[in-house]
Scaffold this motif. Structure first.
Motif, PDB file in Angstrom:
ATOM      1  N   ALA A   1      -4.327  11.423  -3.013  1.00 33.59           N
ATOM      2  CA  ALA A   1      -5.013  12.471  -2.239  1.00 33.59           C
ATOM      3  C   ALA A   1      -4.323  13.809  -2.464  1.00 33.59           C
ATOM      4  O   ALA A   1      -3.110  13.868  -2.664  1.00 33.59           O
ATOM      5  CB  ALA A   1      -5.005  12.141  -0.751  1.00 33.59           C
TER       6      ALA A   1
ATOM      7  N   GLU B   1       0.841  -1.194   0.000  1.00 32.89           N
ATOM      8  CA  GLU B   1       0.000   0.000   0.000  1.00 32.89           C
ATOM      9  C   GLU B   1       0.872   1.239   0.000  1.00 32.89           C
ATOM     10  O   GLU B   1       1.749   1.386   0.845  1.00 32.89           O
ATOM     11  CB  GLU B   1      -0.898   0.013   1.238  1.00 32.89           C
ATOM     12  CG  GLU B   1      -2.232  -0.626   0.993  1.00 32.89           C
ATOM     13  CD  GLU B   1      -3.223  -0.279   2.081  1.00 32.89           C
ATOM     14  OE1 GLU B   1      -3.345   0.907   2.469  1.00 32.89           O
ATOM     15  OE2 GLU B   1      -3.878  -1.214   2.543  1.00 32.89           O
TER      16      GLU B   1
ATOM     17  N   ILE C   1       0.513  11.745  -2.220  1.00 35.48           N
ATOM     18  CA  ILE C   1      -0.038  13.050  -1.865  1.00 35.48           C
ATOM     19  C   ILE C   1       0.474  14.040  -2.896  1.00 35.48           C
ATOM     20  O   ILE C   1       1.675  14.101  -3.149  1.00 35.48           O
ATOM     21  CB  ILE C   1       0.432  13.502  -0.461  1.00 35.48           C
ATOM     22  CG1 ILE C   1       0.209  12.410   0.596  1.00 35.48           C
ATOM     23  CG2 ILE C   1      -0.220  14.832  -0.073  1.00 35.48           C
ATOM     24  CD1 ILE C   1      -1.221  12.004   0.789  1.00 35.48           C
TER      25      ILE C   1
ATOM     26  N   ASP D   1       0.622   5.546  -0.413  1.00 32.85           N
ATOM     27  CA  ASP D   1      -0.175   6.766  -0.513  1.00 32.85           C
ATOM     28  C   ASP D   1       0.598   7.774  -1.349  1.00 32.85           C
ATOM     29  O   ASP D   1       1.801   7.968  -1.143  1.00 32.85           O
ATOM     30  CB  ASP D   1      -0.433   7.379   0.869  1.00 32.85           C
ATOM     31  CG  ASP D   1      -1.321   6.503   1.738  1.00 32.85           C
ATOM     32  OD1 ASP D   1      -2.234   5.857   1.193  1.00 32.85           O
ATOM     33  OD2 ASP D   1      -1.091   6.477   2.954  1.00 32.85           O
TER      34      ASP D   1
ATOM     35  N   LYS E   1       6.217   3.959   1.608  1.00 36.41           N
ATOM     36  CA  LYS E   1       4.799   3.952   1.974  1.00 36.41           C
ATOM     37  C   LYS E   1       4.087   5.226   1.517  1.00 36.41           C
ATOM     38  O   LYS E   1       2.868   5.252   1.413  1.00 36.41           O
ATOM     39  CB  LYS E   1       4.627   3.818   3.493  1.00 36.41           C
ATOM     40  CG  LYS E   1       5.266   2.584   4.076  1.00 36.41           C
ATOM     41  CD  LYS E   1       4.604   1.331   3.576  1.00 36.41           C
ATOM     42  CE  LYS E   1       5.255   0.107   4.185  1.00 36.41           C
ATOM     43  NZ  LYS E   1       5.087  -1.077   3.374  1.00 36.41           N
ATOM     44  N   LYS E   2       4.881   6.309   1.260  1.00 36.16           N
ATOM     45  CA  LYS E   2       4.264   7.580   0.888  1.00 36.16           C
ATOM     46  C   LYS E   2       5.133   8.286  -0.147  1.00 36.16           C
ATOM     47  O   LYS E   2       6.354   8.335  -0.004  1.00 36.16           O
ATOM     48  CB  LYS E   2       4.084   8.473   2.115  1.00 36.16           C
ATOM     49  CG  LYS E   2       3.251   9.714   1.843  1.00 36.16           C
ATOM     50  CD  LYS E   2       2.918  10.447   3.123  1.00 36.16           C
ATOM     51  CE  LYS E   2       1.811   9.690   3.838  1.00 36.16           C
ATOM     52  NZ  LYS E   2       1.267  10.356   4.996  1.00 36.16           N
TER      53      LYS E   2
ATOM     54  N   THR F   1       9.409   7.440   2.943  1.00 42.66           N
ATOM     55  CA  THR F   1       8.762   8.583   2.309  1.00 42.66           C
ATOM     56  C   THR F   1       9.675   9.191   1.256  1.00 42.66           C
ATOM     57  O   THR F   1      10.864   9.365   1.480  1.00 42.66           O
ATOM     58  CB  THR F   1       8.418   9.652   3.367  1.00 42.66           C
ATOM     59  OG1 THR F   1       7.645   9.036   4.397  1.00 42.66           O
ATOM     60  CG2 THR F   1       7.626  10.792   2.754  1.00 42.66           C
TER      61      THR F   1
ATOM     62  N   PHE G   1      -2.371   2.761  -6.168  1.00 41.99           N
ATOM     63  CA  PHE G   1      -1.978   3.580  -5.038  1.00 41.99           C
ATOM     64  C   PHE G   1      -3.133   4.482  -4.619  1.00 41.99           C
ATOM     65  O   PHE G   1      -3.974   4.866  -5.432  1.00 41.99           O
ATOM     66  CB  PHE G   1      -0.776   4.464  -5.393  1.00 41.99           C
ATOM     67  CG  PHE G   1       0.483   3.687  -5.710  1.00 41.99           C
ATOM     68  CD1 PHE G   1       0.613   2.340  -5.430  1.00 41.99           C
ATOM     69  CD2 PHE G   1       1.565   4.323  -6.281  1.00 41.99           C
ATOM     70  CE1 PHE G   1       1.767   1.637  -5.722  1.00 41.99           C
ATOM     71  CE2 PHE G   1       2.731   3.640  -6.584  1.00 41.99           C
ATOM     72  CZ  PHE G   1       2.840   2.284  -6.286  1.00 41.99           C
ATOM     73  N   GLN G   2      -3.148   4.853  -3.357  1.00 41.87           N
ATOM     74  CA  GLN G   2      -4.143   5.773  -2.822  1.00 41.87           C
ATOM     75  C   GLN G   2      -3.699   7.198  -3.148  1.00 41.87           C
ATOM     76  O   GLN G   2      -2.589   7.585  -2.789  1.00 41.87           O
ATOM     77  CB  GLN G   2      -4.286   5.604  -1.302  1.00 41.87           C
ATOM     78  CG  GLN G   2      -4.749   4.239  -0.876  1.00 41.87           C
ATOM     79  CD  GLN G   2      -6.162   3.950  -1.344  1.00 41.87           C
ATOM     80  OE1 GLN G   2      -7.045   4.793  -1.225  1.00 41.87           O
ATOM     81  NE2 GLN G   2      -6.377   2.768  -1.889  1.00 41.87           N
TER      82      GLN G   2
END
Length: 135
Positions: free
Chosen positions: A131, A3, A7, A5, A99-100, A83, A128-129
């Protein structure tokens, strides 16, 4: 599948870009967590390292050693940081550690907006998530 994320900050000028980067690295420094800033070439590497060392004038962000919380690396370089702030023109292909991912949605020019759209679609395809972040 890991997973991840993603941004993204919507930016419209150089000042917004700098603000997004500095805000993000400052957050990780305060948390004492490592973040890697990925840049496309040697010129961007030198510029970004200098920026982190010199702004704001009353402080600095150590970023040149392997053990620093903030590292600046050329695209294609991988680290064990969780990150990444991706300033390169290609989507970041994360290792199993990441992870990000932070990205800039540059709307200052249609070519830059189109480039971001391709990156956005690549991240979507990987599941991927995604946002929006705020500066």
């Amino acid at each position: 599948m890991t997973e991840v994320d993603v941004i993204f900050y919507t930016v419209k000028n150089s000042s917004d870009k700098v603000q997004a980067l500095l805000k993000t690295v400052d957050t990780y420094m305060l948390r004492k967590e490592k973040i890697v800033v990925i840049v496309p070439d040697e010129k961007a590497l030198a510029f970004t390292q200098n920026l982190l060392w010199s702004l704001p004038k009353e402080s600095f962000r150590p970023n040149s050693t392997e053990n620093a919380l903030i590292q600046v690396s050329l695209e294609g370089t991988y680290s064990e940081a969780k990150t990444v702030f991706n300033l390169s023109s290609i989507p970041y292909a994360p290792s199993s550690f990441v992870k990000k991912i932070y990205e800039l949605e540059d709307i200052s020019h249609q070519d830059k907006a189109a480039l971001f759209k391709k990156k956005f679609q690549a991240y979507q395809k990987q599941g991927f998530q995604l946002a929006a972040g705020t500066i």
